[in-house]
Design a protein around this motif. Structure first.
Motif, PDB file in Angstrom:
ATOM      1  N   LEU A 200      -9.308   6.421   4.644  1.00  9.15           N
ATOM      2  CA  LEU A 200      -9.801   7.504   3.790  1.00  9.15           C
ATOM      3  C   LEU A 200      -9.264   7.371   2.362  1.00  9.15           C
ATOM      4  O   LEU A 200      -9.998   7.597   1.387  1.00  9.15           O
ATOM      5  CB  LEU A 200      -9.427   8.860   4.380  1.00  9.15           C
ATOM      6  CG  LEU A 200     -10.206   9.272   5.643  1.00  9.15           C
ATOM      7  CD1 LEU A 200      -9.600  10.535   6.254  1.00  9.15           C
ATOM      8  CD2 LEU A 200     -11.683   9.479   5.314  1.00  9.15           C
ATOM      9  N   LYS A 201      -7.984   7.005   2.239  1.00 11.74           N
ATOM     10  CA  LYS A 201      -7.411   6.799   0.902  1.00 11.74           C
ATOM     11  C   LYS A 201      -8.132   5.670   0.176  1.00 11.74           C
ATOM     12  O   LYS A 201      -8.429   5.768  -1.023  1.00 11.74           O
ATOM     13  CB  LYS A 201      -5.919   6.483   1.006  1.00 11.74           C
ATOM     14  CG  LYS A 201      -5.052   7.666   1.357  1.00 11.74           C
ATOM     15  CD  LYS A 201      -3.591   7.250   1.439  1.00 11.74           C
ATOM     16  CE  LYS A 201      -2.694   8.426   1.823  1.00 11.74           C
ATOM     17  NZ  LYS A 201      -1.270   8.012   1.916  1.00 11.74           N
ATOM     18  N   PHE A 202      -8.421   4.580   0.902  1.00 13.36           N
ATOM     19  CA  PHE A 202      -9.124   3.455   0.282  1.00 13.36           C
ATOM     20  C   PHE A 202     -10.529   3.875  -0.161  1.00 13.36           C
ATOM     21  O   PHE A 202     -10.977   3.522  -1.246  1.00 13.36           O
ATOM     22  CB  PHE A 202      -9.205   2.278   1.248  1.00 13.36           C
ATOM     23  CG  PHE A 202      -7.905   1.534   1.448  1.00 13.36           C
ATOM     24  CD1 PHE A 202      -6.779   1.829   0.698  1.00 13.36           C
ATOM     25  CD2 PHE A 202      -7.816   0.529   2.393  1.00 13.36           C
ATOM     26  CE1 PHE A 202      -5.589   1.146   0.874  1.00 13.36           C
ATOM     27  CE2 PHE A 202      -6.629  -0.166   2.582  1.00 13.36           C
ATOM     28  CZ  PHE A 202      -5.515   0.136   1.827  1.00 13.36           C
ATOM     29  N   GLN A 203     -11.211   4.631   0.687  1.00 16.01           N
ATOM     30  CA  GLN A 203     -12.553   5.092   0.323  1.00 16.01           C
ATOM     31  C   GLN A 203     -12.513   5.991  -0.906  1.00 16.01           C
ATOM     32  O   GLN A 203     -13.333   5.847  -1.819  1.00 16.01           O
ATOM     33  CB  GLN A 203     -13.185   5.828   1.512  1.00 16.01           C
ATOM     34  CG  GLN A 203     -13.601   4.924   2.656  1.00 16.01           C
ATOM     35  CD  GLN A 203     -14.194   5.691   3.814  1.00 16.01           C
ATOM     36  OE1 GLN A 203     -13.574   6.622   4.325  1.00 16.01           O
ATOM     37  NE2 GLN A 203     -15.390   5.311   4.236  1.00 16.01           N
ATOM     38  N   MET A 204     -11.556   6.920  -0.928  1.00 13.53           N
ATOM     39  CA  MET A 204     -11.432   7.832  -2.066  1.00 13.53           C
ATOM     40  C   MET A 204     -11.076   7.087  -3.346  1.00 13.53           C
ATOM     41  O   MET A 204     -11.456   7.502  -4.444  1.00 13.53           O
ATOM     42  CB  MET A 204     -10.359   8.890  -1.775  1.00 13.53           C
ATOM     43  CG  MET A 204     -10.710   9.823  -0.636  1.00 13.53           C
ATOM     44  SD  MET A 204     -11.943  11.038  -1.075  1.00 13.53           S
ATOM     45  CE  MET A 204     -11.009  12.092  -2.153  1.00 13.53           C
ATOM     46  N   SER A 205     -10.359   5.967  -3.215  1.00  8.63           N
ATOM     47  CA  SER A 205      -9.931   5.188  -4.383  1.00  8.63           C
ATOM     48  C   SER A 205     -10.993   4.205  -4.846  1.00  8.63           C
ATOM     49  O   SER A 205     -10.812   3.525  -5.847  1.00  8.63           O
ATOM     50  CB  SER A 205      -8.643   4.421  -4.052  1.00  8.63           C
ATOM     51  OG  SER A 205      -7.612   5.303  -3.687  1.00  8.63           O
ATOM     52  N   GLY A 206     -12.084   4.076  -4.081  1.00  8.05           N
ATOM     53  CA  GLY A 206     -13.156   3.156  -4.462  1.00  8.05           C
ATOM     54  C   GLY A 206     -12.888   1.710  -4.100  1.00  8.05           C
ATOM     55  O   GLY A 206     -13.424   0.790  -4.746  1.00  8.05           O
ATOM     56  N   ALA A 207     -12.097   1.474  -3.066  1.00 11.42           N
ATOM     57  CA  ALA A 207     -11.802   0.098  -2.658  1.00 11.42           C
ATOM     58  C   ALA A 207     -13.068  -0.617  -2.208  1.00 11.42           C
ATOM     59  O   ALA A 207     -13.892  -0.051  -1.490  1.00 11.42           O
ATOM     60  CB  ALA A 207     -10.773   0.099  -1.528  1.00 11.42           C
ATOM     61  N   GLN A 208     -13.210  -1.859  -2.644  1.00  9.47           N
ATOM     62  CA  GLN A 208     -14.350  -2.682  -2.247  1.00  9.47           C
ATOM     63  C   GLN A 208     -13.922  -3.826  -1.341  1.00  9.47           C
ATOM     64  O   GLN A 208     -14.743  -4.647  -0.931  1.00  9.47           O
ATOM     65  CB  GLN A 208     -15.053  -3.230  -3.494  1.00  9.47           C
ATOM     66  CG  GLN A 208     -15.676  -2.139  -4.356  1.00  9.47           C
ATOM     67  CD  GLN A 208     -16.346  -2.700  -5.593  1.00  9.47           C
ATOM     68  OE1 GLN A 208     -16.541  -3.915  -5.732  1.00  9.47           O
ATOM     69  NE2 GLN A 208     -16.710  -1.817  -6.511  1.00  9.47           N
ATOM     70  N   SER A 209     -12.633  -3.908  -1.039  1.00  3.25           N
ATOM     71  CA  SER A 209     -12.116  -4.932  -0.128  1.00  3.25           C
ATOM     72  C   SER A 209     -10.745  -4.468   0.347  1.00  3.25           C
ATOM     73  O   SER A 209     -10.170  -3.520  -0.187  1.00  3.25           O
ATOM     74  CB  SER A 209     -12.019  -6.292  -0.830  1.00  3.25           C
ATOM     75  OG  SER A 209     -11.130  -6.218  -1.938  1.00  3.25           O
ATOM     76  N   VAL A 210     -10.235  -5.161   1.362  1.00  2.00           N
ATOM     77  CA  VAL A 210      -8.919  -4.835   1.913  1.00  2.00           C
ATOM     78  C   VAL A 210      -8.136  -6.125   2.116  1.00  2.00           C
ATOM     79  O   VAL A 210      -8.663  -7.108   2.634  1.00  2.00           O
ATOM     80  CB  VAL A 210      -9.045  -4.094   3.272  1.00  2.00           C
ATOM     81  CG1 VAL A 210      -7.678  -3.919   3.926  1.00  2.00           C
ATOM     82  CG2 VAL A 210      -9.723  -2.744   3.087  1.00  2.00           C
ATOM     83  N   ALA A 211      -6.881  -6.106   1.701  1.00  2.83           N
ATOM     84  CA  ALA A 211      -5.945  -7.189   2.025  1.00  2.83           C
ATOM     85  C   ALA A 211      -4.845  -6.565   2.876  1.00  2.83           C
ATOM     86  O   ALA A 211      -4.266  -5.551   2.490  1.00  2.83           O
ATOM     87  CB  ALA A 211      -5.350  -7.796   0.758  1.00  2.83           C
ATOM     88  N   ALA A 212      -4.593  -7.163   4.036  1.00  2.00           N
ATOM     89  CA  ALA A 212      -3.636  -6.561   4.970  1.00  2.00           C
ATOM     90  C   ALA A 212      -2.606  -7.576   5.418  1.00  2.00           C
ATOM     91  O   ALA A 212      -2.925  -8.737   5.671  1.00  2.00           O
ATOM     92  CB  ALA A 212      -4.371  -5.990   6.179  1.00  2.00           C
ATOM     93  N   PHE A 213      -1.368  -7.107   5.516  1.00  3.62           N
ATOM     94  CA  PHE A 213      -0.244  -7.915   5.980  1.00  3.62           C
ATOM     95  C   PHE A 213       0.371  -7.184   7.173  1.00  3.62           C
ATOM     96  O   PHE A 213       1.425  -6.589   7.056  1.00  3.62           O
ATOM     97  CB  PHE A 213       0.827  -8.042   4.893  1.00  3.62           C
ATOM     98  CG  PHE A 213       0.385  -8.711   3.616  1.00  3.62           C
ATOM     99  CD1 PHE A 213       0.853  -9.969   3.279  1.00  3.62           C
ATOM    100  CD2 PHE A 213      -0.480  -8.074   2.736  1.00  3.62           C
ATOM    101  CE1 PHE A 213       0.475 -10.567   2.086  1.00  3.62           C
ATOM    102  CE2 PHE A 213      -0.860  -8.669   1.554  1.00  3.62           C
ATOM    103  CZ  PHE A 213      -0.387  -9.922   1.226  1.00  3.62           C
ATOM    104  N   VAL A 214      -0.302  -7.176   8.300  1.00  4.73           N
ATOM    105  CA  VAL A 214       0.180  -6.428   9.454  1.00  4.73           C
ATOM    106  C   VAL A 214       0.127  -7.292  10.708  1.00  4.73           C
ATOM    107  O   VAL A 214      -0.317  -8.441  10.671  1.00  4.73           O
ATOM    108  CB  VAL A 214      -0.636  -5.122   9.661  1.00  4.73           C
ATOM    109  CG1 VAL A 214      -0.425  -4.168   8.485  1.00  4.73           C
ATOM    110  CG2 VAL A 214      -2.117  -5.404   9.852  1.00  4.73           C
ATOM    111  N   ASP A 215       0.572  -6.728  11.846  1.00  7.48           N
ATOM    112  CA  ASP A 215       0.602  -7.467  13.106  1.00  7.48           C
ATOM    113  C   ASP A 215      -0.755  -7.362  13.808  1.00  7.48           C
ATOM    114  O   ASP A 215      -1.595  -6.536  13.441  1.00  7.48           O
ATOM    115  CB  ASP A 215       1.708  -6.904  14.000  1.00  7.48           C
ATOM    116  CG  ASP A 215       1.447  -5.462  14.360  1.00  7.48           C
ATOM    117  OD1 ASP A 215       1.004  -5.212  15.495  1.00  7.48           O
ATOM    118  OD2 ASP A 215       1.665  -4.575  13.503  1.00  7.48           O
TER     119      ASP A 215
END
Length: 205
Positions: free
Chosen positions: A159-174
């Motif tokens: 939801l935060k990404f959508q509200m911020s207008g993110a057009q992609s995601v980079a993730a460093f998780v398991d």
């Protein structure tokens, strides 16, 4: 805090399949595993134990607190490493074959990314290097979040990404966190490019 059984069980299943088909040149594969317990000392004890048992390679490991040091140790003993998180040492040894992308280099191609980092000490240098590389390329993340490995639901992050207008995601998780992230993205109908993997080499931009 990190469950590596998915890596272990995947390798075991593949070994079983190869063995049922006759093995490799008549030799059967045998999986030997050791729990590093998210502890560098235990990781080194595991490395010593595996060496004493005559392992011929390390395949598909996940030892968050131990891979950097134990990559140098194992490859220094002539044991190749296949897979892993992609810690810096895995990119530096000719006996190491990481299968994860270098997020520091590939990440600079993302557009308006939302970025997620695992809240762990070993990720901190990667976070610094990744964000610096993006800044050098003129890319500013729309949101940067840190999460615990035990985070059960990623809906708030999406939801935060959508509200911020993110057009992609980079993730460093398991691996398990990726599953929860994708589930949350699906629930929120948030379909963007995702770059994910383990650690990246910190000195490459």
């Amino acid at each position: 805090p990190i469950d590596a059984t998915v890596e272990r069980d995947t390798v075991r299943s593949y070994f079983n399949m190869v063995n049922q088909a006759g093995g490799v040149d008549g030799y059967k594969l045998r999986l030997i595993d050791c729990d590093s317990k998210y502890d560098p000392s235990s990781a080194h004890q595991c490395a010593q134990k595996l060496l004493s048992q005559g392992v011929v390679a390390i395949v598909g490991w996940l030892s968050l607190s131990g891979e950097q040091n134990e990559t140098k140790y194992m490859t220094g003993q002539g044991v190749p490493i296949i897979g892993g998180l992609g810690v810096p040492a895995e990119y530096e040894s000719p006996l190491s074959f990481p299968t994860t992308p270098s997020l520091v280099t590939a990440g600079t191609a993302l557009k308006k990314p939302g970025v997620i980092f695992l809240n762990a000490n070993f990720i901190a240098p990667v976070e610094t290097s990744f964000l610096a590389a993006m800044k050098k390329k003129g890319i500013t993340p729309v949101d940067v979040e840190q999460v615990d490995a035990t985070k059960a639901d990623y809906t708030d992050i999406v939801l935060k990404f959508q509200m911020s207008g993110a057009q992609s995601v980079a993730a460093f998780v398991d691996p398990f966190s990726y599953a929860r992230l994708f589930q949350a993205m699906e629930r929120q109908n948030f379909h963007v490019h995702v770059l994910g993997g383990g650690q990246a080499r910190a000195d490459v931009e």
